[in-house]
Design a protein around this motif. Structure first.
Motif, PDB file in Angstrom:
ATOM      1  N   GLN A  89      88.865 121.663  64.122  1.00 42.76           N
ATOM      2  CA  GLN A  89      90.226 121.774  64.785  1.00 42.76           C
ATOM      3  C   GLN A  89      90.999 122.384  63.868  1.00 42.76           C
ATOM      4  O   GLN A  89      91.198 121.839  62.600  1.00 42.76           O
ATOM      5  CB  GLN A  89      90.815 120.546  65.299  1.00 42.76           C
ATOM      6  N   VAL A  90      91.979 123.159  64.147  1.00 42.34           N
ATOM      7  CA  VAL A  90      92.821 123.692  63.112  1.00 42.34           C
ATOM      8  C   VAL A  90      94.053 122.759  62.943  1.00 42.34           C
ATOM      9  O   VAL A  90      94.427 122.119  64.026  1.00 42.34           O
ATOM     10  CB  VAL A  90      93.606 125.078  63.642  1.00 42.34           C
ATOM     11  N   ALA A  91      94.429 122.487  61.755  1.00 45.88           N
ATOM     12  CA  ALA A  91      95.318 121.400  61.474  1.00 45.88           C
ATOM     13  C   ALA A  91      96.668 121.700  62.175  1.00 45.88           C
ATOM     14  O   ALA A  91      97.229 122.952  61.859  1.00 45.88           O
ATOM     15  CB  ALA A  91      95.838 121.160  60.110  1.00 45.88           C
ATOM     16  N   LYS A  92      97.359 120.880  62.728  1.00 46.94           N
ATOM     17  CA  LYS A  92      98.591 120.909  63.623  1.00 46.94           C
ATOM     18  C   LYS A  92      99.706 120.331  62.930  1.00 46.94           C
ATOM     19  O   LYS A  92      99.570 119.506  61.904  1.00 46.94           O
ATOM     20  CB  LYS A  92      98.517 120.409  65.008  1.00 46.94           C
ATOM     21  N   PRO A  93     101.025 120.784  63.095  1.00 47.37           N
ATOM     22  CA  PRO A  93     101.941 120.165  62.405  1.00 47.37           C
ATOM     23  C   PRO A  93     102.246 118.641  62.533  1.00 47.37           C
ATOM     24  O   PRO A  93     101.764 118.059  63.627  1.00 47.37           O
ATOM     25  CB  PRO A  93     103.370 120.809  63.080  1.00 47.37           C
ATOM     26  N   GLY A  94     102.010 118.042  61.436  1.00 49.97           N
ATOM     27  CA  GLY A  94     102.085 116.745  61.482  1.00 49.97           C
ATOM     28  C   GLY A  94     100.682 115.980  61.255  1.00 49.97           C
ATOM     29  O   GLY A  94     100.511 114.864  60.846  1.00 49.97           O
ATOM     30  N   LYS A 105      93.975 126.657  57.648  1.00 47.52           N
ATOM     31  CA  LYS A 105      93.692 125.180  57.210  1.00 47.52           C
ATOM     32  C   LYS A 105      93.293 124.412  58.462  1.00 47.52           C
ATOM     33  O   LYS A 105      93.873 124.189  59.473  1.00 47.52           O
ATOM     34  CB  LYS A 105      95.278 124.645  56.809  1.00 47.52           C
ATOM     35  N   MET A 106      92.142 123.836  58.358  1.00 49.59           N
ATOM     36  CA  MET A 106      91.437 122.885  59.360  1.00 49.59           C
ATOM     37  C   MET A 106      91.923 121.472  59.157  1.00 49.59           C
ATOM     38  O   MET A 106      92.321 121.207  57.997  1.00 49.59           O
ATOM     39  CB  MET A 106      89.907 123.011  59.187  1.00 49.59           C
TER      40      MET A 106
END
Length: 547
Positions: A89-94, A105-106
């Motif tokens: 998964q791609v890193a989400k905000p937070g 950025k994963m």
């Protein structure tokens, strides 16, 4: 390539400098492999050329060439790893991103407290497979890993100093926190966790208290609005009625003055018409006299002289006159009468408004058979009571009145306000009010506030009295058929109302209520003329004004 061989080559395909799969791998004479760019940069920053792994020195900078076999193995491994990492998964905000990913950025799965870096699934594999990296301390992904390291000793913060209330590393108790009380970080964590749980419970309780307070405020605001609406409706009705009375008084004044004026005008008009008729007759007679006086015929003159010489039939107007009616004091008299009407109307309207107000505190009252005298007959629903000639065989329990023919309501009140109504139509005797719980039940009971009863009665069909000690005679405008009883416990007030006439009959004030009080009823002895029951009536809450 088999899965087994892929696993075996993973450690061999990692550059120990960048911890990544080899890019343009080169092999040093000592046998260790590195990315070409990594080893060149390492040597550029070092004072001498040596192997970063085994520290074997080289006396001159080597001419390094790419190891094609390892390069092909790294490319194949990179392709295989790319397929397995497609599910990441791609890193989400937070969320904590992988520190190694260069482009996209994963999402990081773990953080290393030794490397001070966070890794996604692909970049975490060396820590799971490489023997020297397996010894590193992994934790759930967190940001600001530098903040988890001791700034003095560059070691992980694993202890808690209770003296200084701060997190420390393993070296701090030896060097900087000597003689301080130091405990494992986990122990302080568990203790604070419990403390935080208590705080959370306390906050939850405070939230619930405030939510209940909000409900209380909303309920108070609702009650205030309902009371304001009722008061506004009463006020509008009162002032509307008063304005109607004022308009009626004004109309009556205009009518009275107008009638006087019209009567005077009619009388004057009649006199004027009568005078005008006499003037016409006199003018006709004058014309005849003038014609006769001019006549030369002696015979004609003498024959008509006697008739013309007679006095005409007229009224003597010397004593006739019209006295204009006196209007002086008419307005004052009307205002005085209006003031008297206003006072009566105001008292009536205020009593009606007051009765409407207290009716909002109506309660459902039923009779308590355990307190009823044996000669009293109660209805099945507990709403009616009458006196009968034959006593029932009932146990003489302490609560029962005997020989006084009384009964209490089942409901008791020790605070607030309450109101109930009792129908007494067709009766010649009755007693109504409230009594203390401790009121005397046996023997003769002198009803009065000193003995714990606040009541009024009817005797001999038309004798009304408030029982204040000795009976206080009440002069009523009408005979009540339905009596309302209102109690304000805190104010020490007991009021009696004629419901149909909306009239206040009597009020006990300054009452001392220091225990439970109950509705009190006595239908009076039958005697052949008092057989009608006392009926506890349902209260109609609608506003009413009788006109």
């Amino acid at each position: 390539m088999s899965a087994t061989s892929c696993v075996l080559t993973e450690e061999q395909l990692l550059c120990c400098i960048c911890l990544e799969v080899f890019t343009d791998p080169v092999t040093l004479p000592c046998g260790h492999n590195f990315c070409k760019s990594c080893i060149m940069q390492h040597w550029d920053s070092a004072s001498q050329c040596q192997c970063p792994s085994c520290k074997e020195p080289f006396y001159k900078r080597l001419d390094l060439r790419v190891n094609t076999f390892i390069s092909e193995m790294a490319a194949q491994f990179r392709q295989s790893a790319g397929k397995s990492s497609s599910d990441q998964q791609v890193a989400k905000p937070g969320e904590v991103p992988c520190d190694i990913c260069t482009e996209t950025k994963m999402k990081a799965l773990r953080s290393c407290l030794v490397c001070l870096a966070s890794y996604c699934e692909s970049h975490l594999k060396p820590h799971l497979t490489a023997s020297r990296l397996k010894r590193h301390q992994l934790t759930d992904p967190v940001e600001n890993l530098e903040g988890r390291m001791c700034t003095i000793h560059d070691k992980p913060l694993e202890l808690f100093c209770k003296t200084d209330r701060t997190c420390v590393c393993m070296l701090c108790p030896v060097l900087d926190h000597k003689l301080h009380e130091v405990i494992p970080l986990k122990e302080e964590f568990e203790r604070k966790k419990v403390e935080l749980g208590k705080r959370e419970a306390e906050i939850h309780r405070m939230i619930q208290e405030r939510r209940l307070k909000i409900q209380d405020f909303k309920h108070s605001a609702k009650l205030s609005k309902e009371a304001a609406d009722r008061e506004l409706a009463d006020g509008v009705q009162v002032f509307t009625t008063l304005m109607q009375s004022l308009e009626q008084a004004q109309d009556e004044l205009i009518r009275m003055i107008g009638e006087k004026q019209k009567a005077t005008e009619k009388k004057a008009k009649g006199f004027i018409q009568e005078l005008e008729q006499e003037i016409s007759e006199l003018m006709r007679r004058r014309a005849e006299v003038e014609r006769l006086s001019c006549s030369k015929d002696q015979l004609h003159f003498l024959q008509n002289f006697s008739s013309l010489n007679a006095a005409p039939t007229t009224k003597d107007w010397a004593e006739v006159s019209i006295c204009p009616p006196s209007y002086e004091g008419t307005v004052k008299k009307a205002v005085d009468q209006l003031e008297e009407t206003f006072c009566k109307e105001m008292r009536k309207l205020l009593h009606e408004a007051e009765l409407n107000r207290v009716r909002q505190f109506a309660v459902d009252v039923t009779l308590d058979p355990d307190t009823a005298h044996p000669a009293l007959n109660l209805s099945d629903d507990g709403k009616q009571v009458r006196h009968v000639d034959v006593k029932k065989n009932l146990p003489d329990n302490p609560e029962r009145f005997n020989p006084s023919c009384c009964v209490l309501g089942k409901q008791s009140f020790s605070s607030g306000r309450f109101y109930f109504e009792a129908e007494v139509k067709g009766k010649t005797r009755w007693t109504l009010g409230v009594a203390k719980k401790s009121t005397k039940r046996k023997g003769i009971i002198p009803l009065c506030p000193e003995n714990g009863q606040w009541t009024m009665w009817l005797k001999n069909a038309d004798e009304y009295a408030a029982l204040v000690g000795s009976p206080l005679h009440l002069s009523l405008n009408s005979k009540p058929e339905k009596v309302g009883v209102f109690v304000d416990y805190e104010e020490g007030l007991v009021s009696f109302y004629d419901v149909d006439a909306a009239d206040l009959l009597y009020s006990f004030t300054g009452c001392s209520f220091n225990e439970e009080i109950y509705p009190f009823f006595s239908p009076g002895l039958n005697g052949g003329t008092n057989s009608a029951p006392v009926i506890i009536s349902p209260v109609n809450h609608t506003h009413f004004y009788k006109r």
